[in-house]
Design a protein around this motif. Sequence first.
Motif, PDB file in Angstrom:
ATOM      1  N   LEU A 141      -4.893   5.663  22.667  1.00 28.12           N
ATOM      2  CA  LEU A 141      -5.685   5.928  23.867  1.00 28.12           C
ATOM      3  C   LEU A 141      -4.890   6.760  24.876  1.00 28.12           C
ATOM      4  CD1 LEU A 141      -7.703   2.702  24.545  1.00 28.12           C
ATOM      5  CD2 LEU A 141      -8.441   4.860  23.594  1.00 28.12           C
TER       6      LEU A 141
ATOM      7  N   ILE B  32     -14.960  10.002  12.987  1.00 24.56           N
ATOM      8  CA  ILE B  32     -13.921  10.816  13.616  1.00 24.56           C
ATOM      9  C   ILE B  32     -14.512  12.120  14.115  1.00 24.56           C
ATOM     10  CG2 ILE B  32     -11.856  12.140  13.051  1.00 24.56           C
ATOM     11  CD1 ILE B  32     -10.867   9.717  11.556  1.00 24.56           C
TER      12      ILE B  32
ATOM     13  N   ARG C  81       0.813  -1.221   0.000  1.00 24.13           N
ATOM     14  CA  ARG C  81       0.000   0.000   0.000  1.00 24.13           C
ATOM     15  C   ARG C  81       0.842   1.266   0.000  1.00 24.13           C
ATOM     16  NH1 ARG C  81      -4.966  -0.192   3.567  1.00 24.13           N
ATOM     17  NH2 ARG C  81      -4.268  -1.830   4.921  1.00 24.13           N
TER      18      ARG C  81
ATOM     19  N   LEU D 294     -13.638   7.768  22.066  1.00 18.60           N
ATOM     20  CA  LEU D 294     -12.629   7.691  21.007  1.00 18.60           C
ATOM     21  C   LEU D 294     -12.272   6.251  20.717  1.00 18.60           C
ATOM     22  CD1 LEU D 294     -10.286  10.481  22.242  1.00 18.60           C
ATOM     23  CD2 LEU D 294     -11.588  10.469  20.154  1.00 18.60           C
ATOM     24  N   TYR D 295     -12.202   5.446  21.767  1.00 20.81           N
ATOM     25  CA  TYR D 295     -11.749   4.071  21.580  1.00 20.81           C
ATOM     26  C   TYR D 295     -12.611   3.372  20.542  1.00 20.81           C
ATOM     27  CZ  TYR D 295     -11.270  -0.880  22.384  1.00 20.81           C
ATOM     28  OH  TYR D 295     -11.115  -2.223  22.192  1.00 20.81           O
TER      29      TYR D 295
ATOM     30  N   LEU E 160      -4.499  10.283  23.560  1.00 22.04           N
ATOM     31  CA  LEU E 160      -5.763  11.010  23.527  1.00 22.04           C
ATOM     32  C   LEU E 160      -6.201  11.400  24.927  1.00 22.04           C
ATOM     33  CD1 LEU E 160      -7.809   9.173  20.811  1.00 22.04           C
ATOM     34  CD2 LEU E 160      -6.881  11.463  20.757  1.00 22.04           C
TER      35      LEU E 160
ATOM     36  N   TYR F 231      -1.258   6.720  14.180  1.00 18.89           N
ATOM     37  CA  TYR F 231      -1.982   5.504  14.552  1.00 18.89           C
ATOM     38  C   TYR F 231      -2.012   4.529  13.372  1.00 18.89           C
ATOM     39  CZ  TYR F 231      -5.957   2.470  15.413  1.00 18.89           C
ATOM     40  OH  TYR F 231      -6.767   1.375  15.556  1.00 18.89           O
ATOM     41  N   PHE F 232      -2.349   5.046  12.199  1.00 18.85           N
ATOM     42  CA  PHE F 232      -2.442   4.164  11.039  1.00 18.85           C
ATOM     43  C   PHE F 232      -1.065   3.649  10.629  1.00 18.85           C
ATOM     44  CE2 PHE F 232      -6.646   6.122  10.350  1.00 18.85           C
ATOM     45  CZ  PHE F 232      -7.366   4.944  10.342  1.00 18.85           C
TER      46      PHE F 232
ATOM     47  N   VAL G 225     -12.581   4.968  16.997  1.00 14.74           N
ATOM     48  CA  VAL G 225     -11.320   4.776  16.272  1.00 14.74           C
ATOM     49  C   VAL G 225     -11.152   3.320  15.865  1.00 14.74           C
ATOM     50  CG1 VAL G 225      -8.821   4.820  16.537  1.00 14.74           C
ATOM     51  CG2 VAL G 225     -10.176   6.766  17.249  1.00 14.74           C
ATOM     52  N   VAL G 226     -11.557   2.401  16.750  1.00 19.38           N
ATOM     53  CA  VAL G 226     -11.423   0.986  16.402  1.00 19.38           C
ATOM     54  C   VAL G 226     -12.297   0.656  15.188  1.00 19.38           C
ATOM     55  CG1 VAL G 226     -11.974  -1.329  17.196  1.00 19.38           C
ATOM     56  CG2 VAL G 226     -10.703   0.206  18.662  1.00 19.38           C
TER      57      VAL G 226
ATOM     58  N   THR H 223     -13.220   2.810  12.904  1.00 16.42           N
ATOM     59  CA  THR H 223     -12.592   3.453  11.745  1.00 16.42           C
ATOM     60  C   THR H 223     -11.427   2.617  11.230  1.00 16.42           C
ATOM     61  OG1 THR H 223     -13.122   5.528  12.819  1.00 16.42           O
ATOM     62  CG2 THR H 223     -11.668   5.645  10.932  1.00 16.42           C
ATOM     63  N   ALA H 224     -10.629   2.109  12.182  1.00 14.48           N
ATOM     64  CA  ALA H 224      -9.466   1.323  11.757  1.00 14.48           C
ATOM     65  C   ALA H 224      -9.915   0.077  11.007  1.00 14.48           C
ATOM     66  CB  ALA H 224      -8.645   0.937  12.971  1.00 14.48           C
TER      67      ALA H 224
ATOM     68  N   ILE I 213     -14.554   6.425   3.338  1.00 13.90           N
ATOM     69  CA  ILE I 213     -14.016   7.718   3.764  1.00 13.90           C
ATOM     70  C   ILE I 213     -15.110   8.554   4.408  1.00 13.90           C
ATOM     71  CG2 ILE I 213     -13.079   9.888   2.877  1.00 13.90           C
ATOM     72  CD1 ILE I 213     -11.417   8.190   0.963  1.00 13.90           C
TER      73      ILE I 213
ATOM     74  N   PHE J 181     -11.542  -0.769   0.603  1.00 17.95           N
ATOM     75  CA  PHE J 181     -11.092  -1.303  -0.681  1.00 17.95           C
ATOM     76  C   PHE J 181     -12.260  -1.625  -1.591  1.00 17.95           C
ATOM     77  CE2 PHE J 181      -8.217  -2.479   2.724  1.00 17.95           C
ATOM     78  CZ  PHE J 181      -7.140  -1.710   2.337  1.00 17.95           C
TER      79      PHE J 181
ATOM     80  N   PHE K 293     -10.201   0.171   7.296  1.00 19.86           N
ATOM     81  CA  PHE K 293      -8.983   0.190   6.476  1.00 19.86           C
ATOM     82  C   PHE K 293      -8.170  -1.092   6.629  1.00 19.86           C
ATOM     83  CE2 PHE K 293     -10.198   4.546   7.182  1.00 19.86           C
ATOM     84  CZ  PHE K 293     -10.130   5.061   5.901  1.00 19.86           C
ATOM     85  N   THR K 294      -8.715  -2.061   7.384  1.00 17.90           N
ATOM     86  CA  THR K 294      -7.983  -3.317   7.541  1.00 17.90           C
ATOM     87  C   THR K 294      -8.196  -4.166   6.291  1.00 17.90           C
ATOM     88  OG1 THR K 294      -8.793  -3.160   9.780  1.00 17.90           O
ATOM     89  CG2 THR K 294      -7.499  -5.092   9.233  1.00 17.90           C
ATOM     90  N   PRO K 295      -7.131  -4.642   5.697  1.00 17.43           N
ATOM     91  CA  PRO K 295      -7.326  -5.450   4.499  1.00 17.43           C
ATOM     92  C   PRO K 295      -7.942  -6.805   4.835  1.00 17.43           C
ATOM     93  CG  PRO K 295      -5.003  -5.331   5.081  1.00 17.43           C
ATOM     94  CD  PRO K 295      -5.712  -4.451   6.030  1.00 17.43           C
TER      95      PRO K 295
ATOM     96  N   ILE L 151      -1.123  -0.263  10.554  1.00 14.24           N
ATOM     97  CA  ILE L 151      -1.144  -0.926   9.241  1.00 14.24           C
ATOM     98  C   ILE L 151       0.225  -1.458   8.870  1.00 14.24           C
ATOM     99  CG2 ILE L 151      -1.548  -0.590   6.783  1.00 14.24           C
ATOM    100  CD1 ILE L 151      -3.766   1.287   7.460  1.00 14.24           C
TER     101      ILE L 151
END
Lengths: 535, 572
Positions: A182, B471, A123, B513-514, A185, A162-163, B517-518, B520-521, B464, B457, B524-526, A167
């Motif tokens: 965490l 976010i 990527r 946030l936890y 933040l 983070y990413f 964000v988790v 959101t992540a 997005i 993907f 983007f995880t393949p 990743i």
Amino acid sequence: MTSLLPVALLAVPLLGALLLLVAPTALRPWLRVYGLVVSGVALVLAVVMVATFDYGQAARPQFAVDREWISGLGLHFHLAVDGISLPLIALTALLTFLCFVYLSWGDARGPGQLLRARAGGARPRAMVFTLLVLEVGMIGTFLALDLLLFFVFFEIVLIPMYFLIAIWGGKGRRGASIKFILYTLLGSVVMLLGLLLVWARTGTLDIVALGQAHGAGMPRAVQILAFVAIGVGLAVKTPMWPLHTWLPDAHTEAPTVGSVLLAGVLLKMGTYGFARIAIPVLPEGAVAVAPWLGAFAVVGIVYGALACLAQRDLKRMIAYSSVGHMGFVLLGFATLTTVGVNGALFANVAHGLITGLLFFLAGAIKERYGTADMRVLGGGMLATLPHLGSVLTFAAIASLGVPGLAGFWGEMLSLFGAFQPGDGLPRGLFLTFMVIGGLGAVLTAAYFLVMLSRVTHGLPERAVPAAVARSGALGSRPPGPSDGGIGRRGLRDIQGYEWAAWVPLIVLILLFGLWPKLLLSLTTPAVQTLLGALS
Amino acid sequence: MIQQIDYFVIAVPLVLALVAGLVLMLDAFLPTGRRTQTGLGLVSLGGIVVALGFVVAQAVRGGGSRATFCVPESLATAAGAGSAAACSFVVDRFTLIFAGLVLVAAVVVVLMSMSELAGGGIPAGEWYFLVLCTLVGAVTLPASRDLIMLVVALELVSLPVFALTALKRYDGRSSEAAVKLFLVSVVSTAVMLFGVSLLYGIAGTVYLSRLASVFSGTVAAPGAATPEAHSSLLAADHGLPGVVTVGLVLVVAGFAFKIAAVPFHSWAADVYQGAPVPVAALLSVISKAAGFAGLILLLVAALPGQASTWTPIIAVVAALTMTVGNLLAMRQRSAVRLLAWSSVAQSGYILAPLAVAAQTGATAAGPSLTVGAAGAAGAAGAAGAAGAAGAAGAAGAAGAAGATGLVAAADAAGAVGASVAYLVIYAAMNLGAFAVVMLVSRTTARNELDDYRGLAFRSPVAAIALAFCLICLAGLPPGLAGLFAKVVVFREIIEGGAGWLAVVMAVNTVIGLYYYVVWTARLFTPVEAVPAGVRRAVPAVWVAVGIALVVALLFSVAPQLVLGVTSLSASG
């Protein structure tokens, strides 16, 4: 015209990142050069800024841009540069550029490079995008002169980092990235409360105005409360013992460029916050909390050194060494003297250069050996990979603070500041801090020397696992004459792209070590201004 | 004597009600089919846009507030309940903001509905009729200025939602959700009506402006005996009997059900999950906005004099709501359930400034409340602190005084403004998230968080958009809208002196946030095996996503839009 410079510094990486989103397919063939060019332009802008900066008035914010953004919140888009932020901005632009050099020099398929195939996809586009957004946040943090704007940029940095860990990180990336985000933040939210407290009491968000007011309008109790809240947020990022526990994991799991930027720039954002906001805006709070800050700092120095002695993983060890070095920076701030704060700012930049280099090296070692465990690495790197071993020795010696290299001056000045702390601070206590800090410096030397004796010296006894050796040999093009020699056991010594990324750092470490005045003359007037309220 | 009705003032609910009837008629007479279905959607959409046009026209006309359904002058003096004007329907900035919020959200919900209905199995005519009925209630409620209107409007919001939830026939989960919602709502209505009747019994009036004067002690309470008689433990402020406190608590409890505040929150997740996704979006934004409008009206317009009683209650409820909502959201695996609990937590943030509003207000307005008549007293009390409120008081013509007194009364300007600003921004972010969830629900039936793995993907735009909205909800840059909303609330709380609440909120922000964000992540995880899309989404959902996203982006770049308008609303 010149006031466009800070805006351009932010706009270039930002537009670069956006363009990558808008036209992904058109840019695909150019991806390798793309990040290099964008960050290169940013670096050129930073160099122009360094060149045109008026050194006669280093204390004054220059290239100022001040536009009202959100009148309901009194938020201004206020950017400027002074003697404190200029070196950090240059450092950020340089390190980001060097990261791109490391990633994409040559054909970008070397170990650890951008287009290197890996499980789950390399990527490369996302990587370039992430790094560019990270650069926006980092430079913005050092440019911002508005409390809320500072906070916004401070936070923007977290998501790409983070990413980057989550990743492109190592095996334990999931836990490490969550811990990282965490922790930081939580710190940020506490800091936001502190900033809002300042705002509620003074009615302005302008850092320059707040700094000139010297805490007027805020009673001592409020100042202490605000200083503690802001300080906790900054201390998590710095990191200060005992809030450092996210750091070793994040560093160990992060990819090489992530570690470099994390250590080289992100940690500096925490310490920069002390110099920019906490101390000048809340002078009485600073005086009250400084002994505590100093105490935590020296505990951090000693703790970092002891933890380093116990580490087996090279990356983890360097991460813990950051805790110790940041302890010196915090001790410098805690003295509240021109000497000490100057030393802290110097140590800041020096740590960015040296630890950046160390993480580059650790990444390179990990790519070659498949592990960064010092017991597995065995000894004798100077014999098997002479160049890599030499540079590692150089960086380690710079980090432990040998005179003549950049690491020395910051620590020396911090300790010297503690010898004669600012008015209102207990001298006996700070003398104790100085002694303990000096002891920590000795321990620092100890663990780096132990590391060197384990890794670079001795006899090369370890048999390289066949798979690692083969992948190292097959994954790259056949070595040309310029590639440097291939080590005895099929490991390659420093490659062209690695030299390209590391030589500037080595040169700067030498330069600042031999000619510290270059940096000190820049920060001194600004430090005198920010300590104005205390003297 | 003939009531004069200002039709321009009531145009918004009127248009919606007429279109609701029209939709029902069209459904009855047109042949069933896909084309009719789309047509009905477009007619509803048209009605909402026209109503939105009226909101804009009313806003542009400006010139303070406009009222209708007032008690005529002659009767007002005869009633002797104080000189405050008594109108049932008032259009001021507060009303306009809520109406605008509700209608824009409604556009998104209707667009989402088009996709939901395209799946078949749900009768389109009834669906749109019920949605429009809810909207009539939701735009009437912020304009209501008497208790009866308030209760009726709130019921008009709630009742169609049970039916909407149950319209997905032959789905056990959906029916269960409908029954749960129905029971909760009926109980809360009963509780609230009991409280309302107690308040009415003491004050002898249903008009909020007159209630304010009675409960702040400027006018003797007709329903109470002599003040000296009440020295019991429960006795309320201004020498009023303890039954006022009881009534107040019951009314607040009733509203707490509607906005799913702790301890009346337990229905949220099951109902959101069981209901069709557009209904969940409607519940979490439109129905919630209506609930908050009612609560703010009641507390700030009718009961500012009892602030010392309700501020601690609201503060504790806000702290509990955000904490419990966030803790429950952390453990969720289903996307809609997570959004349900997160919206409970967000309710807590919206409530928080109200808890301080009156604390600052009580100290500022307290001493001067004994002077003069009710509406004027409220405005004057606030005028000491805020010049803008003084202007509002000066401009207080007969119809306007009660309404401007509404927000000026407790000097709650900043606090109500902060709450409303948060609500508006929350609506945009949450609708965006729901719209993307709607999209994903077309391809995966269970709609669990794991189904979002690798969305970036498969559908980069959707990923997005969702990432941005999440976010924003988390309050992190680059989702600046959420950050600024939180900053506004934080500032209000800190200035109001409720430091502990700020700390609770800070901790909660991190917990929130936890999970954001988790999630959101995860986008983007393949993933290795990409599940094939089962059903294609109707383009309408993409428009819904687009609208929500553009609004959220706009609020991020220029939050001034919201903050400016809401703070103006607060100062009259």
